[in-house]
Design an enzyme around this catalytic site. Structure first.
Site, PDB file in Angstrom:
ATOM      1  N   CYS A 129       0.824  -1.217   0.000  1.00 39.26           N
ATOM      2  CA  CYS A 129       0.000   0.000   0.000  1.00 39.26           C
ATOM      3  C   CYS A 129       0.860   1.270   0.000  1.00 39.26           C
ATOM      4  CB  CYS A 129      -0.988  -0.032   1.156  1.00 39.26           C
ATOM      5  SG  CYS A 129      -2.340   1.155   0.943  1.00 39.26           S
ATOM      6  N   HIS A 222      -4.326  -4.360   0.042  1.00 39.90           N
ATOM      7  CA  HIS A 222      -4.115  -4.995   1.345  1.00 39.90           C
ATOM      8  C   HIS A 222      -4.547  -6.454   1.298  1.00 39.90           C
ATOM      9  CE1 HIS A 222      -2.942  -1.489   3.740  1.00 39.90           C
ATOM     10  NE2 HIS A 222      -3.850  -0.803   3.073  1.00 39.90           N
ATOM     11  N   GLU A 224      -3.252  -8.657   2.886  1.00 42.44           N
ATOM     12  CA  GLU A 224      -3.098  -9.202   4.236  1.00 42.44           C
ATOM     13  C   GLU A 224      -4.339  -8.995   5.106  1.00 42.44           C
ATOM     14  OE1 GLU A 224      -1.939  -4.888   4.746  1.00 42.44           O
ATOM     15  OE2 GLU A 224      -1.777  -6.428   3.197  1.00 42.44           O
TER      16      GLU A 224
END
Length: 305
Positions: A129, A222, A224
């Protein structure tokens, strides 16, 4: 992990064209094996949550990975303790500062020093990001642009390279969460042929970017994030009375009372598995040789452009 094939098997050519690791028996028998050394530079305020999310993805790989987690303050204050160390991998997270100019970020100079250090001492770095925007700006001068409205939700990304090893196994369309106020300048990115866009959003722009040797990997969203991360962000701002709209393509029927559907988990796991597999196969057994091997790979890639 790669597959081991009989020496001279005809399928080897096809497997290599599809960027699938297939080691012949003689090569496989000579491999040295050790745990990978990976560091996490965590710039997020939600440090424990972010580390847990990243470690969850790393743990899905069958490879053994030693992780050193280093928050920025702990990382650069005793920097002499790290300066001469080498790592197989480094993950630099995002940070909620994308509306500031890079130079206005308090720790910008220290971050640039770490990025420069990683160019020699880390075999492969993954930027996430805002971390991706920072890396592209510092290393290539690619600016970011502030968006008129926050990009917030889960967006479809089109696969651009079916046989790139990093995205091997990806569906033609995958989904990625985004939560940012800025974007990479796509026109400036296109001026750098050494940077390859591996997937891009129909509305959200480049999603996965990498150099040919995967020394640098940039993830603009993102992967994650957990199932409820965007929901937590939405409700946090809602209860603070801040202007916040529903994240796109996230809550079923756009009802924030409904549990979000986890549409990106499989591809997130696959990206990290592919990355760790690549690093595992290509990084030298002796950690002290990483700067030498990085230079050799960089020279090979540079010769192509």
């Amino acid at each position: 992990m790669p597959i081991k094939i009989a020496d001279g098997l005809p399928a080897k050519k096809t497997l290599h064209e599809e960027h699938i690791f297939a080691l012949e028996e003689e090569v496989a028998s000579q491999q040295n094996i050790r745990p990978l050394k990976v560091a996490i530079l965590n710039l997020m305020p939600t440090k424990i949550e972010t580390e847990t999310q990243i470690l969850r993805l790393i743990s899905k790989s069958p490879l053994q990975v030693d992780v050193s987690k280093d928050h920025l303050v702990k990382f650069y204050e005793p920097f002499e303790a790290y300066r001469d160390k080498n790592y197989d991998g480094l993950i630099i997270t995002g940070a909620p500062v994308e509306q500031l100019l890079f130079e206005e970020v308090d720790y910008w100079d220290e971050l640039c020093e770490i990025i420069d250090w990683s160019q020699e001492h880390v075999f492969s770095t993954m930027y996430l990001c805002w971390g991706a925007m920072a890396g592209l700006f510092h290393l290539y001068g690619i600016p970011k642009r502030v968006l008129g409205a926050k990009l917030f939700g889960v967006f479809p990304q089109r696969l651009c390279d079916e046989y790139n090893f990093l995205t091997n196994g990806f569906d033609e369309v995958h989904y990625m969460p985004h939560s940012r106020h800025a974007a990479i300048d796509a026109a400036a990115l296109a001026e750098h042929p050494e940077l390859h866009v591996l997937s891009e959003g129909f509305d959200s722009g480049p999603a996965l970017i990498a150099t040919n040797d995967f020394h640098e990997i940039y993830v603009t969203g993102h992967f994650e994030y957990g199932r409820d991360t965007l929901a937590d962000e939405y409700w946090r701002d809602f209860h603070r009375g801040l202007p916040i709209r529903l994240p796109e393509n996230y809550f079923p029927d756009d009802n924030p009372e409904n549990q979000p559907i986890f549409t990106w988990r499989a591809h997130a796991n696959l990206l990290y598995r592919n990355w760790l597999n690549w690093v595992y196969q290509m990084t030298p057994y002796e950690l002290e040789r990483i700067p030498e091997v990085v230079r050799e790979l960089h020279e090979q890639v540079t010769d192509k452009f």
